[in-house]
Design a protein around this motif. Structure first.
Motif, PDB file in Angstrom:
ATOM      1  N   LEU A  45      -2.540  69.601 -10.454  1.00  0.00           N
ATOM      2  CA  LEU A  45      -3.587  70.042 -11.455  1.00  0.00           C
ATOM      3  C   LEU A  45      -4.545  71.086 -10.761  1.00  0.00           C
ATOM      4  O   LEU A  45      -5.566  70.767 -10.363  1.00  0.00           O
ATOM      5  CB  LEU A  45      -4.428  69.213 -12.070  1.00  0.00           C
ATOM      6  N   LYS A  53      -4.163  75.873 -19.149  1.00  0.00           N
ATOM      7  CA  LYS A  53      -4.294  74.832 -20.354  1.00  0.00           C
ATOM      8  C   LYS A  53      -5.417  75.599 -21.209  1.00  0.00           C
ATOM      9  O   LYS A  53      -5.292  75.715 -22.560  1.00  0.00           O
ATOM     10  CB  LYS A  53      -5.124  73.740 -19.877  1.00  0.00           C
ATOM     11  N   TYR A 126       3.287  71.496 -15.201  1.00  0.00           N
ATOM     12  CA  TYR A 126       2.378  70.321 -14.826  1.00  0.00           C
ATOM     13  C   TYR A 126       2.549  69.377 -16.050  1.00  0.00           C
ATOM     14  O   TYR A 126       2.706  68.079 -15.557  1.00  0.00           O
ATOM     15  CB  TYR A 126       1.022  70.779 -14.697  1.00  0.00           C
TER      16      TYR A 126
ATOM     17  N   PRO B 144     -15.728  75.071 -23.391  1.00  0.00           N
ATOM     18  CA  PRO B 144     -14.505  75.188 -24.285  1.00  0.00           C
ATOM     19  C   PRO B 144     -14.282  73.633 -24.698  1.00  0.00           C
ATOM     20  O   PRO B 144     -14.027  72.691 -24.082  1.00  0.00           O
ATOM     21  CB  PRO B 144     -13.625  75.493 -23.010  1.00  0.00           C
ATOM     22  N   ASN B 205     -13.589  67.928 -22.755  1.00  0.00           N
ATOM     23  CA  ASN B 205     -12.396  68.606 -22.770  1.00  0.00           C
ATOM     24  C   ASN B 205     -11.852  68.885 -21.352  1.00  0.00           C
ATOM     25  O   ASN B 205     -11.993  70.069 -21.020  1.00  0.00           O
ATOM     26  CB  ASN B 205     -12.396  69.748 -23.682  1.00  0.00           C
ATOM     27  N   PRO B 206     -11.650  67.579 -20.745  1.00  0.00           N
ATOM     28  CA  PRO B 206     -11.283  67.986 -19.268  1.00  0.00           C
ATOM     29  C   PRO B 206      -9.971  68.793 -19.221  1.00  0.00           C
ATOM     30  O   PRO B 206      -9.018  68.804 -19.828  1.00  0.00           O
ATOM     31  CB  PRO B 206     -11.130  66.594 -18.709  1.00  0.00           C
ATOM     32  N   HIS B 207      -9.875  69.294 -17.989  1.00  0.00           N
ATOM     33  CA  HIS B 207      -8.384  70.116 -17.493  1.00  0.00           C
ATOM     34  C   HIS B 207      -7.326  69.073 -17.519  1.00  0.00           C
ATOM     35  O   HIS B 207      -6.197  69.385 -17.842  1.00  0.00           O
ATOM     36  CB  HIS B 207      -8.563  70.782 -16.056  1.00  0.00           C
ATOM     37  N   ASN B 208      -7.662  67.732 -17.214  1.00  0.00           N
ATOM     38  CA  ASN B 208      -6.583  66.675 -17.024  1.00  0.00           C
ATOM     39  C   ASN B 208      -6.110  66.477 -18.676  1.00  0.00           C
ATOM     40  O   ASN B 208      -6.784  65.888 -19.318  1.00  0.00           O
ATOM     41  CB  ASN B 208      -7.165  65.473 -16.481  1.00  0.00           C
ATOM     42  N   LEU B 209      -4.834  66.726 -18.643  1.00  0.00           N
ATOM     43  CA  LEU B 209      -4.308  66.788 -20.073  1.00  0.00           C
ATOM     44  C   LEU B 209      -4.459  65.101 -20.533  1.00  0.00           C
ATOM     45  O   LEU B 209      -4.681  65.027 -22.003  1.00  0.00           O
ATOM     46  CB  LEU B 209      -2.880  67.194 -20.179  1.00  0.00           C
ATOM     47  N   VAL B 210      -3.979  64.318 -19.742  1.00  0.00           N
ATOM     48  CA  VAL B 210      -4.053  62.975 -20.230  1.00  0.00           C
ATOM     49  C   VAL B 210      -5.409  62.486 -20.775  1.00  0.00           C
ATOM     50  O   VAL B 210      -5.661  61.820 -21.738  1.00  0.00           O
ATOM     51  CB  VAL B 210      -3.262  62.121 -19.108  1.00  0.00           C
ATOM     52  N   LEU B 211      -6.519  62.498 -19.793  1.00  0.00           N
ATOM     53  CA  LEU B 211      -7.651  62.517 -20.291  1.00  0.00           C
ATOM     54  C   LEU B 211      -8.095  63.064 -21.395  1.00  0.00           C
ATOM     55  O   LEU B 211      -8.877  62.251 -22.356  1.00  0.00           O
ATOM     56  CB  LEU B 211      -8.638  62.550 -18.944  1.00  0.00           C
ATOM     57  N   ASP B 212      -7.654  64.349 -21.522  1.00  0.00           N
ATOM     58  CA  ASP B 212      -8.109  64.981 -22.707  1.00  0.00           C
ATOM     59  C   ASP B 212      -7.653  64.362 -24.038  1.00  0.00           C
ATOM     60  O   ASP B 212      -8.429  63.987 -24.815  1.00  0.00           O
ATOM     61  CB  ASP B 212      -7.624  66.546 -22.383  1.00  0.00           C
ATOM     62  N   LYS B 213      -6.151  63.869 -23.969  1.00  0.00           N
ATOM     63  CA  LYS B 213      -5.499  63.387 -24.993  1.00  0.00           C
ATOM     64  C   LYS B 213      -6.245  61.806 -25.354  1.00  0.00           C
ATOM     65  O   LYS B 213      -6.324  61.616 -26.476  1.00  0.00           O
ATOM     66  CB  LYS B 213      -4.108  63.379 -24.846  1.00  0.00           C
ATOM     67  N   PHE B 215      -9.079  60.782 -24.824  1.00  0.00           N
ATOM     68  CA  PHE B 215     -10.462  60.662 -25.642  1.00  0.00           C
ATOM     69  C   PHE B 215     -10.602  61.462 -26.741  1.00  0.00           C
ATOM     70  O   PHE B 215     -11.354  61.236 -27.676  1.00  0.00           O
ATOM     71  CB  PHE B 215     -11.516  61.161 -24.615  1.00  0.00           C
TER      72      PHE B 215
END
Ligand code: HEM
Ligand code: HEM
Ligand code: FE2
Lengths: 141, 479
Positions: A45, A53, A126, B144, B205-213, B215
């Motif tokens: 990341l 993103k 990613y 964002p 809205n974190p950069h980490n897609l999994v955490l984003d999804k 929550f």
């Protein structure tokens, strides 16, 4: 419902149940968050992925596409498009839109420069390496 | 639990001489909320029909209204009109339950206009400029939050929503605190506060897609399969108390049992969204087991409505409202319970995830549970706010026609999408030689045409619904 089962019993089940299961949910959430580093590809990341993103979001790609199966069902799944098409195809594709093919579903042109296209592709790469328990079933998504 | 004895003295004027059918004059602030809700509902369905055509004529209205723009307008109008409906319901229900005037009718009116203008500006923004431009001019860079499904609103709109919700909750909470506290008003308030609190996760809205999804679902799932069900239960209970005359103790007992089951199954049931987004494999077990139980509270809602109506101790002249209440029970169970169960077990969801099956369920569940419960409330309260116990027979007949047209059309929309979804899964996800996404879509276009036709019938039903408000005015005025 029988008369011996009173409203206050029902109320207590509600409060007790809500609190218990919410706490259980929090516990599972803590465990999930602790397990995620092994699964969510955070090693890759990078800053570039984060920019990708953001581009994904401000162009509302999710309004037509799914990503890991969530979003809209109008256009192909993009969680595995990096494997399906590869980076060069993706960039060329985005630049070439819209196809203008009569009657065919259209994707707008987002006027992205080359650096931005690289960011988007980095994001899609990613995303494609997240451990999704082997979803989707095949390469078509 | 305090009793009516403790409630504030009846304000001067009590039942307004002008309208003997409502108990507190301030309840009528609900009216503009309901009118706005219906207006936005019309807009929602128009954009649904546009998208329905784009599904089969891909370049329809392109590039003026790309599909994603129409979709944002469709789903955001849906959420906003439901929120208008919930707020109208709150402003009507809470004073009546609390046995006192609303804390501040003026604040309620100001809040209405703020919400309407903010909502309208947001929709205009979606349609007038490219989304990326909208993001830029609304300062998305600072915080964002945009570009995620259902949460597409500019960050400033989201902040506006929070402020509107706070003003609304303050107004109602003050009313409840100063008045009689009933189980119905308590459950309503819990649901509404929960709605506002879980919405706050839309700012994460974190950069980490999994955490984003992960929550993101705390807004979406914990709304529709959590706190919104409390709101729905309270609204349904309120109307059933009124139209059936059944003892409040019995109705409130049901209400508690239903919402207990909602949260016992629905909170961990969030796990049915954590199968394939990068979250640990154990969610396949937790999510499948608990969400498989989620139909229980919806089934109880059906039993509840029918039982209370069967045990009714009075014949309320508003037959249409009773029909809406029963219809809500049945359709919520079908859309959320049955169509939810259909794809909620992990092995099934592996195949159906993100297909037309999801869309079929989303439509019937949103309509059957939330659109219908709002219309139940409107059906019961609007005649009262307009100075009569019930609408004229003629108006009710038209309203019931609208009920059947919309409801049956929605059943068909759901069935056609389910057909499309099954074929999509079969062709694109099963077998040795799977077809690509676009090739599959071509092959199932027939079902999309049928869905569009059913959508037109739905729209006709909705227009008839509006007509019903203007039928038989003179007749009713006399009655
Ligand atoms: C009557 C005509 C309607 C048509 C033709 C229609 C069409 C559509 C289409 C094409 C989509 C996008 C699906 C996709 O992502 O590819 C959609 C999404 C959606 N619509 Fe409708 N719609 C209609 C009415 C309604 C009504 C009455 C409701 C609810 C009360 C509703 C609720 C929704 C929801 C919740 C979504 C998001 C679904 C999801 O994410 O799975 N729609 N609609
Ligand atoms: C009134 C209550 C409900 C509403 C309004 C509702 C609405 C929705 C919507 C709009 C989606 C699509 C979300 C997206 O766009 O990604 C969805 C997904 C889903 N719902 Fe519901 N739902 C309700 C209740 C239920 C229940 C009770 C169950 C299970 C028994 C259920 C099972 C599911 C599942 C498994 C998905 C994920 C579909 C996928 O993997 O693509 N829902 N729901
Ligand atoms: Fe859910």
């Amino acid at each position: 419902m029988s008369a011996s089962f009173t409203k206050s019993t029902a109320r207590n089940i509600f409060y007790g149940g809500a609190v218990f299961f919410f706490l259980l949910f929090l516990a599972l959430t803590v465990d999930t968050v602790q397990t995620l580093p092994k699964r969510d590809n955070r090693a890759n990341l990078t800053e570039q992925v984060a920019r990708g993103k953001k581009l994904w979001e401000v162009n509302n790609c999710i309004g037509c596409h799914t990503l890991l199966g969530e979003g809209a069902y109008f256009a192909p799944e993009l969680g595995n498009v990096y494997q399906r098409r590869g980076p060069e195809f993706i960039k060329a594709w985005i630049k070439a839109q819209p196809t203008g093919a009569p009657g065919r579903r259209q994707m707008p042109n987002f006027h992205l420069n080359d650096a931005e296209l690289d960011d988007l592709v980095a994001f899609l790469k990613y995303a494609s390496e997240i451990d999704t328990n082997k979803w989707p079933p095949n390469i078509e998504g | 639990m305090s009793t009516s004895a403790k409630a504030a003295p009846r304000p001067a004027g009590g039942p307004t001489p002008a309208n003997m059918h409502i108990r507190f004059a301030s309840q009528t602030v609900a009216k503009p909320y309901f009118v706005a809700a219906i207006g936005l509902f019309v807009g929602q369905v128009i954009f649904g029909l546009i998208m329905g055509l784009q599904y089969v004529i891909g370049d329809f209205l392109f590039p003026e209204i790309p599909f994603n723009v129409a979709r944002m307008v469709h789903t955001n109008l849906l959420i906003v009109w439901l929120l208008f409906g919930f707020m109208g319901a709150g402003y009507y229900l809470i004073p009546e339950e609390s046995e006192r005037e609303l804390h501040s009718p003026l604040l309620a009116k100001i809040t209405f206009w703020v919400f309407l203008v903010a909502g309208a500006l947001t929709i205009v923004g979606y349609l007038a400029v490219p989304y990326a431009t909208l993001a830029k001019i609304t300062g998305n860079d600072l915080l964002p939050t945009m570009g995620r499904e259902f949460l597409e609103q500019p960050t400033i709109t989201k902040i506006g929503i929070v402020l509107v919700a706070l003003s609304f909750l303050f107004n109602l909470s003050m009313t409840v605190l100063k008045g009689r506290k009933t189980s119905i008003s308590l459950v309503m308030m819990l649901g509404l506060w929960g709605l506002a609190i879980f919405f706050l996760f839309s700012f994460y809205n974190p950069h980490n897609l999994v955490l984003d999804k992960y929550f993101w679902w705390w807004v979406v799932h914990l709304w529709v399969e959590g706190v919104w069900e409390l709101i729905m239960g309270a609204m349904l209970a309120f109307v059933l108390v009124k139209v059936t005359g059944v003892d409040r103790e019995i109705i409130e007992k049901w209400l508690y049992v239903i919402i207990a089951m909602t949260l016992i199954t629905g909170i961990i049931g969030t796990g049915h969204h954590y199968f394939w987004i990068g979250t640990p494999g154990y969610w396949q077990v937790w999510g499948s087991v608990f969400s498989a139980l989620e139909p229980i509270p919806f089934f109880m809602m059906t039993l509840f409505a029918f039982n209370m109506v069967n045990k009714r101790r009075r014949e309320h002249p508003n037959k249409a409202a009773v029909l809406w209440a029963l219809g809500t029970g049945v359709m919520a169970f079908l859309g959320a319970g049955v169509w939810g169960f259909l794809h909620t077990l992990a092995p099934v969801n592996y195949l159906t995830h993100g297909t037309q099956i999801t869309a079929s369920h989303g439509h019937m569940a949103f309509y059957g549970a939330y659109a219908m419960v709002v219309m139940t409330m409107i059906s019961y309260t609007m005649p009262l706010m307009r100075g009569r116990e019930a609408n004229s027979n003629g108006a009710q007949v038209v309203e019931m026609w609208a009920f059947w047209l919309m409801t049956i059309a929605m059943v068909f929309i759901t069935l056609f999408l389910t057909g499309a979804g099954i074929l999509q899964v079969w062709m694109q996800r099963m077998g040795e030689q799977p077809l690509g996404f676009m090739a599959t879509q071509d092959k199932i276009a027939f079902f999309y045409w049928l869905r569009e036709a059913a959508g037109v019938v739905f729209f006709a039903g909705l227009l008839l619904y509006i007509v019903s408000f203007f039928v038989g005015k003179r007749e009713a005025a006399r009655g």
